[in-house]
Design an enzyme around this catalytic site. Structure first.
Site, mmCIF file in Angstrom:
data_model
loop_
_atom_site.group_PDB
_atom_site.id
_atom_site.type_symbol
_atom_site.label_atom_id
_atom_site.label_comp_id
_atom_site.label_asym_id
_atom_site.label_seq_id
_atom_site.Cartn_x
_atom_site.Cartn_y
_atom_site.Cartn_z
ATOM 1 N N CYS A 2 0.854 -1.191 0.000
ATOM 2 C CA CYS A 2 0.000 0.000 0.000
ATOM 3 C C CYS A 2 0.892 1.244 0.000
ATOM 4 O O CYS A 2 2.093 1.153 0.150
ATOM 5 C CB CYS A 2 -0.863 0.007 1.249
ATOM 6 S SG CYS A 2 -1.781 -1.519 1.456
ATOM 7 N N ARG A 27 1.621 1.843 -6.019
ATOM 8 C CA ARG A 27 1.930 0.835 -4.995
ATOM 9 C C ARG A 27 0.705 0.006 -4.638
ATOM 10 O O ARG A 27 0.813 -1.022 -3.961
ATOM 11 C CB ARG A 27 2.461 1.505 -3.732
ATOM 12 C CG ARG A 27 3.715 2.328 -3.912
ATOM 13 C CD ARG A 27 4.075 3.024 -2.626
ATOM 14 N NE ARG A 27 4.257 2.065 -1.572
ATOM 15 C CZ ARG A 27 5.419 1.437 -1.352
ATOM 16 N NH1 ARG A 27 6.457 1.709 -2.139
ATOM 17 N NH2 ARG A 27 5.550 0.561 -0.405
ATOM 18 N N TRP A 74 -3.609 -1.918 -1.434
ATOM 19 C CA TRP A 74 -3.562 -3.166 -2.195
ATOM 20 C C TRP A 74 -4.066 -4.214 -1.214
ATOM 21 O O TRP A 74 -3.430 -4.482 -0.177
ATOM 22 C CB TRP A 74 -2.131 -3.474 -2.648
ATOM 23 C CG TRP A 74 -2.031 -4.663 -3.541
ATOM 24 C CD1 TRP A 74 -2.243 -4.719 -4.888
ATOM 25 C CD2 TRP A 74 -1.691 -6.005 -3.148
ATOM 26 N NE1 TRP A 74 -2.055 -5.999 -5.358
ATOM 27 C CE2 TRP A 74 -1.733 -6.809 -4.319
ATOM 28 C CE3 TRP A 74 -1.365 -6.605 -1.938
ATOM 29 C CZ2 TRP A 74 -1.452 -8.174 -4.312
ATOM 30 C CZ3 TRP A 74 -1.085 -7.967 -1.928
ATOM 31 C CH2 TRP A 74 -1.139 -8.741 -3.096
ATOM 32 N N ASN A 100 0.494 -0.167 6.086
ATOM 33 C CA ASN A 100 1.010 -0.932 4.951
ATOM 34 C C ASN A 100 1.713 -2.135 5.547
ATOM 35 O O ASN A 100 2.672 -2.000 6.303
ATOM 36 C CB ASN A 100 2.002 -0.095 4.138
ATOM 37 C CG ASN A 100 2.664 -0.915 3.034
ATOM 38 O OD1 ASN A 100 2.127 -1.944 2.627
ATOM 39 N ND2 ASN A 100 3.833 -0.492 2.577
ATOM 40 N N GLY A 101 1.217 -3.341 5.255
ATOM 41 C CA GLY A 101 1.847 -4.552 5.793
ATOM 42 C C GLY A 101 0.784 -5.565 6.177
ATOM 43 O O GLY A 101 -0.378 -5.451 5.797
ATOM 44 N N GLU A 489 11.273 -12.854 -19.513
ATOM 45 C CA GLU A 489 10.908 -11.463 -19.234
ATOM 46 C C GLU A 489 9.845 -10.976 -20.203
ATOM 47 O O GLU A 489 8.882 -10.322 -19.811
ATOM 48 C CB GLU A 489 12.157 -10.581 -19.304
ATOM 49 C CG GLU A 489 11.899 -9.101 -19.137
ATOM 50 C CD GLU A 489 11.335 -8.711 -17.776
ATOM 51 O OE1 GLU A 489 11.300 -9.575 -16.870
ATOM 52 O OE2 GLU A 489 10.895 -7.560 -17.626
ATOM 53 N N LYS A 493 6.215 -9.601 -19.070
ATOM 54 C CA LYS A 493 5.709 -8.286 -19.489
ATOM 55 C C LYS A 493 4.314 -8.426 -20.093
ATOM 56 O O LYS A 493 3.385 -7.699 -19.752
ATOM 57 C CB LYS A 493 6.661 -7.660 -20.512
ATOM 58 C CG LYS A 493 7.971 -7.200 -19.934
ATOM 59 C CD LYS A 493 7.911 -5.863 -19.236
ATOM 60 C CE LYS A 493 7.840 -5.829 -17.752
ATOM 61 N NZ LYS A 493 8.585 -6.668 -16.887
ATOM 62 N N GLU A 496 1.635 -9.453 -17.450
ATOM 63 C CA GLU A 496 1.283 -8.545 -16.342
ATOM 64 C C GLU A 496 0.596 -7.270 -16.817
ATOM 65 O O GLU A 496 -0.124 -6.654 -16.026
ATOM 66 C CB GLU A 496 2.497 -8.222 -15.481
ATOM 67 C CG GLU A 496 3.608 -7.487 -16.153
ATOM 68 C CD GLU A 496 4.735 -7.184 -15.178
ATOM 69 O OE1 GLU A 496 4.512 -7.100 -13.961
ATOM 70 O OE2 GLU A 496 5.864 -7.024 -15.641
ATOM 71 N N HIS A 512 9.674 -30.495 -25.988
ATOM 72 C CA HIS A 512 9.450 -31.473 -24.903
ATOM 73 C C HIS A 512 8.143 -31.186 -24.183
ATOM 74 O O HIS A 512 8.071 -31.245 -22.962
ATOM 75 C CB HIS A 512 10.628 -31.420 -23.926
ATOM 76 C CG HIS A 512 11.926 -31.783 -24.569
ATOM 77 N ND1 HIS A 512 12.280 -33.076 -24.875
ATOM 78 C CD2 HIS A 512 12.928 -30.995 -25.026
ATOM 79 C CE1 HIS A 512 13.466 -33.081 -25.475
ATOM 80 N NE2 HIS A 512 13.883 -31.831 -25.576
ATOM 81 N N LYS A 611 3.615 -2.011 -7.474
ATOM 82 C CA LYS A 611 5.006 -1.850 -7.889
ATOM 83 C C LYS A 611 5.991 -2.525 -6.944
ATOM 84 O O LYS A 611 6.986 -3.060 -7.374
ATOM 85 C CB LYS A 611 5.345 -0.353 -7.963
ATOM 86 C CG LYS A 611 6.743 -0.061 -8.472
ATOM 87 C CD LYS A 611 6.934 -0.543 -9.881
ATOM 88 C CE LYS A 611 8.342 -0.293 -10.391
ATOM 89 N NZ LYS A 611 8.561 -0.929 -11.709
HETATM 90 C C1 AGP Z 1 8.225 -6.738 -13.046
HETATM 91 O O1 AGP Z 1 7.669 -6.194 -14.237
HETATM 92 C C2 AGP Z 1 7.198 -6.955 -11.985
HETATM 93 N N1 AGP Z 1 6.513 -5.738 -11.725
HETATM 94 C C3 AGP Z 1 7.704 -7.678 -10.771
HETATM 95 O O2 AGP Z 1 7.966 -9.014 -11.168
HETATM 96 C C4 AGP Z 1 8.993 -7.138 -10.104
HETATM 97 O O3 AGP Z 1 10.095 -7.323 -10.957
HETATM 98 C C5 AGP Z 1 9.240 -7.943 -8.814
HETATM 99 O O4 AGP Z 1 8.139 -7.736 -7.964
HETATM 100 C C6 AGP Z 1 10.536 -7.550 -8.109
HETATM 101 O O5 AGP Z 1 10.457 -6.199 -7.731
HETATM 102 P P1 AGP Z 1 11.807 -5.511 -7.156
HETATM 103 O O6 AGP Z 1 12.803 -5.497 -8.294
HETATM 104 O O7 AGP Z 1 11.383 -4.133 -6.747
HETATM 105 O O8 AGP Z 1 12.291 -6.350 -6.016
#
Ligand code: AGP
Length: 616
Positions: A2, A27, A74, A100-101, A489, A493, A496, A512, A611
Site C-alpha cells: 500500500c 503501490r 492493495w 502498509n503490511g 521477461e 511483461k 502482467e 518437450h 510496484k
Molecule cells: C516486473 O515487471 C514486476 N513488476 C515484478 O515481477 C517485479 O520485478 C518484482 O516484484 C521484483 O520487484 P523488485 O525489483 O522491486 O524487487
C-alpha cells in the site's frame, strides 16, 4: 503493497495528501482514503477504487485541517470495499490509523479486544491494530513528560507480529502524528515548518528533498514544530537527514501516454546513468564504489548466489550466464521466496547478491536476512537509494535510473542486466580475461545506449505487429542461453500488463511438451541471434511452422532467415554477447506495451499488481 502518507504543518492537509496519494497509487490502487484532525474529531473520506474516484465521489479535497493521513490500498485481508478502505477509526472514536503490511496475529488481538468491548466494522487486520492502540491509550496514564499517545503506540507495537508501516492520529492530540515501521518502508520528509511521512520519496519530493529513512523498529513522533525518533525499547535515535538528488519531473509523464512508455524510451539515458563513472582509467574493466568487498576477497569467492523476484530474477539468470562465461565462477540463482525455506547446503566461499529495483520486496529482504543469519556477506543491486534492502546489505551497486513508476519493470530491468554485465567484466578481469578483451568489452558496454536507441526505432513496426496480434490469448516466448531469461521477461511483461497468457522457454525445450500448445491460435516469439545458435533456433522455428504456428522473430541484423519462415521479423543490431540481452529486451517491452494499449489495459496500474511487493 500500500501507499501511506501523512502531513503536519501550516497548509491545508487534504490537497497535499491527495496529491501524494496519486503519486503513491502505483503501490496499490484497490481503495483510497484520508483522515484529517479538525476540532477534536476526525474528518474521514474513504472509498473503494482510485484516488480520482475518492476526490470525485466524496469531496475529500474540501476536508479542513492541517494534520492528516492518507492511504492507497492493495488488499491483503478483506475484500475491496469502502469499509475495508483505510484509514480505520477505533470504535471509541479516538484513534485513526493507516497501515502498509500484514498483522499476522490480528485474529488473536481481535478476539481479545471483543472481550474489552471494542467493535469492528471491517474484515481487515489493520482495524485490530487501530483498536489495540485505542485500548492501550485508554489504559495509559496521562504523564506530563511523555506523550500518552506515543507510549500507547509503542506499547501496542510490542505485541504485534508481522509487518507494518503505520501513521496514527489521536483526537486528544490535534497537532501530532505518530508513525512507525517494521518490514514496510517509511520515509520522513523534513520540510519548511512542516513534516511529512510517505512510503516512498515520490509522494513528498514536490515539497522537500530532505528525508530521513526510518529503520525497522523505529517510531517517529511528529508535531508541527519538530520530530523525534525512538525505538520500540524507547531509546533515542539521532536522525540522519539525506538529500534526494532527483527532481519531481523525473516522476511525471512529460508528454508520454504512460509511465511504462516513458521508461522504455528513457532506457538509453538510464543505461548511461548506470554506467557513469564505473569504468577503470585504463578502460579495461569496471569499477564499483560501494561494493565494500576488496578485490583480494572477491578473488577468493568460489560461488556467487543471486536472490530476487520477478523481473529482477530474470536479470539474475542473465548475470549467471555472463559471470560463468567471462569470470569462470559458478553462479546459483534462486527465487528469494524459495531460498528462505530451501535450507540448501552452502559453501564457505559463497558471496550473495540480492537484486531489487524497489529495495523493499519483502521476499528478497527476508532472503537477505536469512543469508546474513547464516553468516554470509550479502551485496545488493538496487535502484531506490536508501531502500531497506540497500541499507541492510553489506554493500552493493545503485542502478541510478531514477524513479520507475510503471508497475511493469523496464528501464530498471535493462539496468540490472547492465550491472550484471559490468560485474562479469570486473570479475573476469580479476581472473582470466585479458586486457584487450576487457577493452573490447568496455567499448561494447559503452555502446549499449546507442544500440538500444536503434532497437527503439522499430517501435512503429512493433506497434503495427501488436495491433495484428492483440487478439490472441496465448503466446510462447522462446530463446536460448542468455536469451532464455529474456524470453521469460517478455512473457512476464505480456502477462502482467495485457493479461494474456504467455510462457517463456528455452527454444529447444519447446518440443518437450509446450509444442502441444502450438496452433494458428498460439503465436511464438523467437529470439534469433546470429552465430553458433542460429541454425538450432531456425530448426525450432521450422518445427513450429510445420504445425501452422505463427512466428514473430526478433533477429539480429545479419541473420539470413529462410524466406517465409517468420510471419514477422523485428531486427535488432548485432552486438557483443554481453549487450545482446539488453538490446533484445527492447522489442518485447514494446510488443507487450502496444498490445496492452491496443486492449485498453491500465498499463501503469495493471489489475491485482503493485510496484513493490511488501507483503509475503
Ligand atoms: C516486473 O515487471 C514486476 N513488476 C515484478 O515481477 C517485479 O520485478 C518484482 O516484484 C521484483 O520487484 P523488485 O525489483 O522491486 O524487487
Amino acid at each position: 503493497m500500500c501507499g501511506i502518507i501523512g502531513y503536519i504543518g501550516k497548509q491545508k492537509a487534504a490537497a497535499i495528501i491527495l496529491e501524494g496519494l496519486k503519486r503513491l497509487e502505483y503501490r496499490g490502487y484497490d481503495s483510497a482514503g484520508i483522515a484529517l484532525l479538525q476540532d477534536g474529531h476526525f474528518e474521514v473520506a474513504k472509498k473503494a477504487g482510485r484516488v480520482e474516484g475518492l476526490i470525485k465521489g466524496t469531496g475529500a479535497q474540501k476536508l479542513a485541517g492541517t494534520t492528516g493521513i492518507g492511504h492507497t490500498r492493495w488488499a491483503t485481508h478483506g475484500g475491496v470495499t469502502d469499509a475495508n478502505a483505510h484509514p480505520h477509526i477505533s470504535s471509541d472514536g479516538r484513534i485513526a490509523l493507516i497501515h502498509n503490511g500484514v498483522i499476522e496475529n490480528y485474529a488473536h488481538i481481535k478476539k481479545f479486544l471483543l472481550t474489552k468491548g471494542f467493535t469492528f466494522k471491517s474484515e481487515t487486520d489493520t482495524e485490530a491494530l487501530c483498536n489495540l492502540i485505542a485500548y492501550h491509550y485508554q489504559k495509559e496514564p496521562a504523564a506530563p513528560d511523555s506523550s500518552r499517545f506515543l507510549e500507547s503506540v509503542r506499547k501496542t507495537l510490542r505485541h504485534i507480529e508481522g509487518t507494518y508501516g503505520i501513521a496514527v492520529l489521536c483526537t486528544d492530540c490535534p497537532a501530532e502524528i505518530v508513525a512507525a515501521r517494521k518490514g514496510s518502508p517509511l520515509i520522513l520528509g523534513v520540510g519548511d515548518g512542516e513534516y511529512m511521512l510517505a512510503s516512498d520519496v515520490s509522494a513528498i519530493i514536490s515539497r522537500t528533498q530532505n528525508v530521513v529513512y526510518l529503520k525497522d523498529g523505529e517510531i517517529v513522533h511528529m508535531t508541527a514544530k519538530n520530530f523525534s525518533i525512538t525505538t520500540l525499547g524507547a531509546e533515542d535515535v539521532s536522525p540522519v537527514v539525506d538529500t534526494i538528488t532527483w527532481k519531481i519531473e523525473d516522476s511525471e509523464l512529460n508528454g508520454y501516454a504512460h509511465f511504462m512508455e516513458k521508461e522504455i524510451f528513457e532506457q538509453p539515458a538510464a543505461l548511461e546513468n548506470t554506467m557513469r563513472g564505473r569504468f577503470s582509467e585504463d578502460g579495461s574493466t569496471a569499477q564499483f564504489g560501494g561494493l565494500n568487498v576488496s578485490a583480494v576477497d572477491l578473488r577468493q569467492v568460489d560461488r556467487f548466489h543471486f536472490l530476487a523476484c520477478g523481473s529482477a530474477w530474470h536479470a539474475c539468470l542473465v548475470a549467471e550466464h555472463l559471470i560463468e562465461r567471462f569470470a569462470r565462477v559458478p553462479v546459483e540463482v534462486d527465487y528469494a521466496s524459495e531460498f528462505r525455506y530451501r535450507n540448501m547446503p552452502l559453501g564457505n566461499g559463497t558471496l550473495f547478491f540480492t537484486v531489487s529495483q524497489s529495495g523493499e520486496t519483502i521476499d528478497t529482504l527476508a532472503a537477505l536476512r536469512e543469508a546474513k543469519r547464516k553468516g554470509y556477506k550479502v551485496l545488493a543491486i538496487a535502484n531506490v537509494v536508501g531502500s531497506t534492502i540497500a541499507r541492510e546489505a553489506d554493500g552493493g551497486v545503485y542502478q541510478h535510473v531514477g524513479p520507475e513508476i510503471g508497475v511493469a519493470s523496464t528501464k530498471a530491468f535493462t539496468s540490472q542486466l547492465l550491472v550484471g554485465a559490468m560485474l562479469a567484466l570486473y570479475l573476469g578481469r580479476m581472473r582470466d580475461m585479458s586486457f584487450s578483451d576487457g577493452v573490447e568489452y568496455v567499448k561494447a558496454l559503452k555502446g549499449a545506449p546507442d544500440l538500444v536507441r536503434q532497437a527503439l526505432e522499430a517501435a512503429p513496426q512493433i506497434k503495427a505487429i501488436a495491433q495484428r496480434y492483440a487478439h490472441y490469448h496465448d503466446f510462447l516466448f522462446l530463446g536460448r542461453l542468455a536469451l532464455f531469461p529474456v524470453a521469460l521477461e517478455g512473457a512476464l511483461k505480456l502477462k502482467e500488463i495485457s493479461y494474456i497468457h504467455a510462457e517463456g522457454y528455452p527454444a529447444a525445450e519447446m518440443k518437450h511438451g509446450p509444442i502441444a500448445l502450438i496452433s494458428e491460435q498460439c503465436p511464438s516469439v523467437f529470439f534469433v541471434p546470429s552465430g553458433e545458435m542460429f541454425n538450432k533456433v531456425v530448426s525450432s522455428m521450422q518445427e513450429i511452422k510445420a504445425r501452422k504456428g505463427k512466428i514473430i522473430a526478433i533477429a539480429t541484423a545479419s541473420c539470413d532467415l529462410p524466406a517465409g519462415l517468420a510471419d514477422e521479423v523485428i531486427r535488432i543490431p548485432e552486438c557483443h554477447e554481453a549487450v545482446l540481452p539488453i538490446v533484445a529486451t527492447v522489442p518485447v517491452q514494446l510488443l507487450s506495451y502496444y498490445i496492452a494499449e491496443e486492449l485498453k489495459r491500465d498499463v501503469d496500474k495493471p489489475r491485482n499488481l503493485a510496484k513493490s511487493v511488501t507483503v509475503e
